[in-house]
Scaffold this motif. Structure first.
Motif, PDB file in Angstrom:
ATOM      1  N   HIS A 239       0.835  -1.206   0.000  1.00 46.51           N
ATOM      2  CA  HIS A 239       0.000   0.000   0.000  1.00 46.51           C
ATOM      3  C   HIS A 239       0.870   1.257   0.000  1.00 46.51           C
ATOM      4  O   HIS A 239       0.625   2.210  -0.750  1.00 46.51           O
ATOM      5  N   ALA A 240       1.903   1.255   0.825  1.00 50.60           N
ATOM      6  CA  ALA A 240       2.804   2.409   0.891  1.00 50.60           C
ATOM      7  C   ALA A 240       3.571   2.574  -0.412  1.00 50.60           C
ATOM      8  O   ALA A 240       3.960   3.695  -0.779  1.00 50.60           O
ATOM      9  N   ALA A 241       3.779   1.466  -1.126  1.00 51.64           N
ATOM     10  CA  ALA A 241       4.570   1.518  -2.356  1.00 51.64           C
ATOM     11  C   ALA A 241       3.832   2.205  -3.498  1.00 51.64           C
ATOM     12  O   ALA A 241       4.465   2.752  -4.403  1.00 51.64           O
ATOM     13  N   LEU A 381      11.680  13.518   2.585  1.00 47.62           N
ATOM     14  CA  LEU A 381      10.240  13.219   2.605  1.00 47.62           C
ATOM     15  C   LEU A 381       9.973  11.728   2.389  1.00 47.62           C
ATOM     16  O   LEU A 381       9.008  11.186   2.933  1.00 47.62           O
ATOM     17  N   ILE A 382      10.827  11.058   1.608  1.00 49.15           N
ATOM     18  CA  ILE A 382      10.701   9.596   1.506  1.00 49.15           C
ATOM     19  C   ILE A 382      10.989   8.970   2.858  1.00 49.15           C
ATOM     20  O   ILE A 382      10.273   8.066   3.310  1.00 49.15           O
ATOM     21  N   GLY A 383      12.048   9.442   3.523  1.00 47.67           N
ATOM     22  CA  GLY A 383      12.377   8.925   4.847  1.00 47.67           C
ATOM     23  C   GLY A 383      11.279   9.173   5.853  1.00 47.67           C
ATOM     24  O   GLY A 383      11.093   8.388   6.793  1.00 47.67           O
ATOM     25  N   ALA A 384      10.521  10.253   5.659  1.00 51.39           N
ATOM     26  CA  ALA A 384       9.402  10.564   6.554  1.00 51.39           C
ATOM     27  C   ALA A 384       8.154   9.771   6.205  1.00 51.39           C
ATOM     28  O   ALA A 384       7.150   9.847   6.926  1.00 51.39           O
ATOM     29  N   GLY A 385       8.185   9.030   5.106  1.00 47.50           N
ATOM     30  CA  GLY A 385       6.998   8.270   4.696  1.00 47.50           C
ATOM     31  C   GLY A 385       5.935   9.139   4.068  1.00 47.50           C
ATOM     32  O   GLY A 385       4.751   8.785   4.068  1.00 47.50           O
ATOM     33  N   GLY A 387       4.920   9.690   1.122  1.00 43.36           N
ATOM     34  CA  GLY A 387       4.804   9.271  -0.270  1.00 43.36           C
ATOM     35  C   GLY A 387       3.627   9.876  -0.996  1.00 43.36           C
ATOM     36  O   GLY A 387       3.716  10.189  -2.187  1.00 43.36           O
ATOM     37  N   ALA A 388       2.493  10.041  -0.314  1.00 44.48           N
ATOM     38  CA  ALA A 388       1.301  10.576  -0.970  1.00 44.48           C
ATOM     39  C   ALA A 388       1.570  11.977  -1.512  1.00 44.48           C
ATOM     40  O   ALA A 388       1.191  12.305  -2.642  1.00 44.48           O
ATOM     41  N   TYR A 389       2.226  12.817  -0.712  1.00 44.37           N
ATOM     42  CA  TYR A 389       2.531  14.159  -1.193  1.00 44.37           C
ATOM     43  C   TYR A 389       3.509  14.104  -2.364  1.00 44.37           C
ATOM     44  O   TYR A 389       3.353  14.842  -3.346  1.00 44.37           O
TER      45      TYR A 389
END
Length: 452
Positions: A239-241, A381-385, A387-389
């Motif tokens: 889902h996160a991917a 921001l990838i490290g912060a998770g 991804g949607a933004y």
């Protein structure tokens, strides 16, 4: 006051050491990755031009498949680092194992579909029968290495999340060495031709993936983390991917639009323009490896800091890494500008390409400091998770850049204009959107789990 300044300097030095500790091995590993196909090309190229052309077609397909799955490394790095920062190493490794299982599932599906669709994929390039035959031979075998390649991505993500970039570097170096040895023996020693090159690459990929898996499995067993597939964990990782896949597709579409603008739009779509653009993109991509290494450090350090609940520390870390991004980009830009008048000789003997390459590379050099900042904020921001933004930002950038690139190609000196659009619209829009997000607080989600 002096004590405060000394303390701040000491903090900066410690942060710089951490960044370098992660970024330098990551950069060397990133540079080593393309050597798989480069060594194949060097060996296959001596078989003949049709074989080399067939390898080129197969390489584009393979790079696309693997490129779209880079989320297996990025997403796993962020989630593992968060759990590490939260002090739960067992959960970090469990999350990493789930990422590896997701890689196995995707790799198995991609292998099956790839082998079945090999003739269709090669046929889409419209090459001659002899080249197509070589491409199909290589690709059908090379698809067997898809699962090991994706496992390597996921396992590398696990180790990066655990703040270890040295092991992936060692694996990359040894893997490339084995690839060269296997290729020479199978292609020439056993006279297997282009099929031997594909077999050699797959063998090297299997050994590399097994090495990384052994490291991850040992760590998981040492901390009593489960090794069996967990449906909920794999589903969460998948889902996160999705958001990271959308981000990657949008950014790759931007690069494709730029190439399309150069090759098909306007009166300047000549062989000289196309060749010059290809050389410039190659150099831009190489410099991106150096800048992306800091972004990888940003992924790991940001995830760990937010996992530990340290918002202020995350802010300080982000500011410091942005400075590293600007500084690295400035160095890269100055270096590119310095070699612009001369480096064309390494790629071509055509004087027109060499002459046109100079202004294009000078424009690209101007964009390097901005690119350094963009790559770092992307990693943060990838490290912060977040991804949607990043997915939405990628789509906005594509919407802004596509018409700008297509219009630029119709202008006088269209190739240079397209590169101006790439620097100021493509990278500029990314810089604005990522900087705006980084200044806010919505991405600063603390704890072991990031917001989805």
């Amino acid at each position: 006051m002096t004590t405060d300044r000394e303390s701040e300097r000491a903090t900066h030095r410690e942060t710089d050491r951490e960044i370098l500790r992660l970024a330098v091995p990551a950069f060397l590993a990133l540079v080593a990755e393309p050597l798989f196909l480069l060594s194949d090309a060097a060996i296959v190229g001596h078989l003949g031009t049709p074989e080399l052309a067939g390898l080129g077609v197969a390489a584009v397909v393979l790079q696309t498949v693997v490129g779209l799955c880079v989320f297996l490394a990025y997403g796993t790095t962020a989630s593992v680092a968060r759990h590490l920062g939260a002090g739960d190493l067992r959960a970090a490794l469990a999350q990493g194992v789930d990422g590896v299982w997701l890689a196995v599932l995707i790799g198995t599906l991609a292998t099956a579909l790839g082998i079945v669709l090999t003739p269709t994929l090669v046929g889409a390039f419209g090459v001659g029968a002899e080249v197509a035959d070589h491409a199909e031979t290589y690709l059908a075998i090379a698809f067997l290495g898809t699962t090991p390649l994706l496992v390597m991505l996921a396992a590398t993500g696990v180790l990066r999340g655990l703040q270890d970039t040295r092991t992936p570097l060692m694996v990359a170096v040894v893997g490339n060495g084995l690839n060269i040895v296997f290729n020479v023996v199978l292609v020439y020693g056993l006279d297997l031709g282009i099929a031997g090159s594909a077999i050699g690459s797959v063998l090297a990929q299997v050994i590399s993936a097994a090495w990384l898996l052994v490291v991850v499995v040992r760590a998981a067993r040492a901390h009593d983390a489960p090794l069996s597939p967990d449906r909920a964990g794999i589903t969460a990782a998948a889902h996160a991917a999705v958001a990271l896949v959308v981000r990657t597709l949008a950014l790759r579409a931007c690069l494709l639009v730029g190439t399309y603008a150069v090759t098909r739009v306007g009166t300047g779509a000549t062989d000289v323009n196309v060749a010059t653009h290809q050389v410039a993109i190659t150099l831009w991509s190489f410099l991106a490896f150096a800048l992306d290494a800091i972004a990888i450090a940003a992924q790991a350090l940001t995830g760990r800091a937010l996992g530990s609940g340290d918002v202020d520390g995350t802010r300080r870390l982000t500011r410091r890494m942005v400075r590293w991004g600007w500084g690295s980009g400035l160095v890269a830009g100055l270096a590119l500008a310095a070699v612009a008048p001369f480096i064309g000789a390494l790629f071509t003997t055509d004087p027109e390409v060499r002459e046109l390459l100079v202004p294009v590379l000078l424009v690209a050099a101007l964009g390097q400091p901005l690119a350094g900042m963009v790559f770092v904020l992307d990693g943060v921001l990838i490290g912060a998770g977040d991804g949607a933004y990043l997915a939405w930002a990628g789509l906005v950038v594509l919407a802004a850049y596509a018409p700008a690139a297509l219009w630029a190609a119709t202008l006088p000196h269209g190739l240079v204009a397209v590169w101006v659009a790439m620097v100021f619209v493509f990278m500029g829009a990314r810089g604005v959107l990522l900087s705006w997000r980084a200044r806010g607080d919505r991405w600063l989600v603390t704890g072991a789990t990031s917001a989805r």
